[in-house]
Design a protein around this motif. Structure first.
Motif, short mmCIF file in Angstrom:
data_model
loop_
_atom_site.label_atom_id
_atom_site.label_comp_id
_atom_site.label_asym_id
_atom_site.label_seq_id
_atom_site.Cartn_x
_atom_site.Cartn_y
_atom_site.Cartn_z
N UNK B 33 -49.51 17.65 12.28
CA UNK B 33 -50.48 18.70 12.01
C UNK B 33 -51.90 18.17 12.22
N UNK B 34 -52.75 19.04 12.70
CA UNK B 34 -54.11 18.65 13.07
C UNK B 34 -55.10 19.71 12.59
N UNK B 35 -56.31 19.25 12.29
CA UNK B 35 -57.45 20.13 12.14
C UNK B 35 -58.51 19.70 13.15
N UNK B 36 -58.99 20.69 13.92
CA UNK B 36 -60.07 20.47 14.86
C UNK B 36 -61.27 21.30 14.44
N UNK B 37 -62.48 20.83 14.80
CA UNK B 37 -63.70 21.56 14.54
C UNK B 37 -64.41 21.85 15.86
N UNK B 38 -64.98 23.04 15.95
CA UNK B 38 -65.74 23.42 17.14
C UNK B 38 -67.12 23.89 16.71
N UNK B 39 -68.14 23.13 17.09
CA UNK B 39 -69.52 23.55 16.85
C UNK B 39 -69.93 24.50 17.96
N UNK B 40 -70.93 25.33 17.71
CA UNK B 40 -71.31 26.34 18.70
C UNK B 40 -71.52 25.76 20.09
N UNK B 41 -70.93 26.41 21.06
CA UNK B 41 -71.07 26.07 22.48
C UNK B 41 -70.60 24.65 22.80
N UNK B 42 -69.63 24.17 22.06
CA UNK B 42 -69.07 22.85 22.33
C UNK B 42 -67.56 22.92 22.40
N UNK B 43 -66.96 21.83 22.85
CA UNK B 43 -65.50 21.73 22.82
C UNK B 43 -65.02 21.38 21.42
N UNK B 44 -63.71 21.23 21.30
CA UNK B 44 -63.13 20.90 20.00
C UNK B 44 -63.11 19.39 19.80
N UNK B 45 -63.25 18.98 18.54
CA UNK B 45 -63.10 17.57 18.23
C UNK B 45 -62.21 17.43 17.00
N UNK B 46 -61.46 16.34 16.97
CA UNK B 46 -60.49 16.14 15.91
C UNK B 46 -61.18 15.80 14.59
N UNK B 47 -60.79 16.52 13.53
CA UNK B 47 -61.25 16.21 12.17
C UNK B 47 -60.31 15.24 11.48
N UNK B 48 -59.02 15.57 11.54
CA UNK B 48 -58.01 14.74 10.90
C UNK B 48 -56.63 15.16 11.39
N UNK B 49 -55.64 14.32 11.08
CA UNK B 49 -54.28 14.63 11.50
C UNK B 49 -53.28 14.06 10.49
N UNK B 74 -51.07 23.16 5.12
CA UNK B 74 -51.92 22.01 5.47
C UNK B 74 -53.37 22.48 5.33
N UNK B 75 -53.78 22.75 4.10
CA UNK B 75 -55.11 23.30 3.84
C UNK B 75 -56.18 22.22 3.95
N UNK B 76 -57.32 22.62 4.45
CA UNK B 76 -58.46 21.72 4.66
C UNK B 76 -59.47 21.93 3.54
N UNK B 77 -59.97 20.84 2.96
CA UNK B 77 -60.94 20.96 1.88
C UNK B 77 -62.09 19.98 2.07
N UNK B 78 -63.20 20.34 1.45
CA UNK B 78 -64.35 19.45 1.34
C UNK B 78 -65.02 19.79 0.02
N UNK B 79 -65.30 18.80 -0.82
CA UNK B 79 -65.80 19.09 -2.17
C UNK B 79 -67.15 19.80 -2.18
#
Lengths: 115, 114
Positions: B33-49, B74-79
């Motif tokens: 399982x993976x989480x990716x992040x995409x900032x505006x007008x950019x490609x995806x980058x891996x957050x975690x797996x 596989x929920x994603x969190x940040x405090x």
């Protein structure tokens, strides 16, 4: 390393025109992928390749073609462009790591409009 | 066949608040399982797996996710959310026997309010 590069960044096509989206990676990855991203739909796999000379269809291959003559390059060809192909296209590459997973590295995307 | 469901196409939080982005998957084999992040007008980058082993995985920028097999989640969190976290987040699952292919969820757009 430049990673995954894509050209062009933007393109406007008329219906029926053809074009090739270029993708190059300098990480010596065997696996390469083309996705399209439409608003609210996530990423859909168009074609992928597991090595030079080997390509296969993904989830949405109709209207597209690919080739993989080298490890580095994986161009995507659109023949007879249609408005339904208006989208953002991402190329990605991957290689297995020590854990047996394949982290995909993405290019910056090509925004294509067909009118 | 593998599939991913992200609950909530848009999540809005205040700066400093907890971020919780939900992802449920289905897979016929133990998933990667993976989480990716995409900032505006950019490609995806891996957050975690998540692959195997520890079910709580930590990623970049203070994000973490917990693999819960019983809940197929596989929920994603940040405090504490930061303005720079505003982006679109995608959950993805690998394809069993061909785990070089991924199936992506539809994405969750995170807005962070000052």
């Amino acid at each position: 390393n430049a990673g995954v590069t894509q050209t062009p960044k933007f393109r406007i096509l008329k219906i029926g025109q053809s074009m090739t989206l270029q993708c190059t990676q300098d990480m010596n990855h065997n696996y390469m992928y083309w996705y399209r991203q439409d608003p609210g739909m996530g990423l859909k796999l168009i074609y992928y390749s597991v090595g030079a000379g080997i390509t296969d269809k993904g989830e949405v291959p109709n209207g597209y073609n690919v080739s993989r003559s080298t490890t580095e390059d994986f161009p995507l060809r659109l023949e007879l462009a249609a408005p339904s192909q208006t989208s953002v296209y991402f190329c990605a590459s991957s290689q297995t790591d020590a854990g047996g997973t394949y982290e995909q590295y993405f290019g910056p995307g090509t925004r294509l409009t067909v009118t | 066949a593998q599939s991913v469901t992200q609950l909530g196409s848009h999540v809005s939080v205040s700066e400093g608040a907890l971020v919780l982005l939900r992802c449920n998957y289905s897979s016929s084999v133990p998933p990667y399982l993976f989480w990716y992040v995409q900032y505006p007008n950019q490609g995806l980058q891996l957050l975690l797996k998540y692959t195997t082993g520890a079910t709580l995985v930590k990623g970049i920028n203070g994000f973490e996710a917990e693999f819960k097999k019983s809940e197929t989640s596989f929920h994603l969190t940040k405090p504490s959310a930061h303005m720079s976290d505003a982006a679109e987040y995608f959950c993805a699952v690998s394809h069993g026997g061909s785990n070089y292919k991924l199936t992506f969820g539809k994405g969750t757009l995170l807005t962070v309010n000052p």
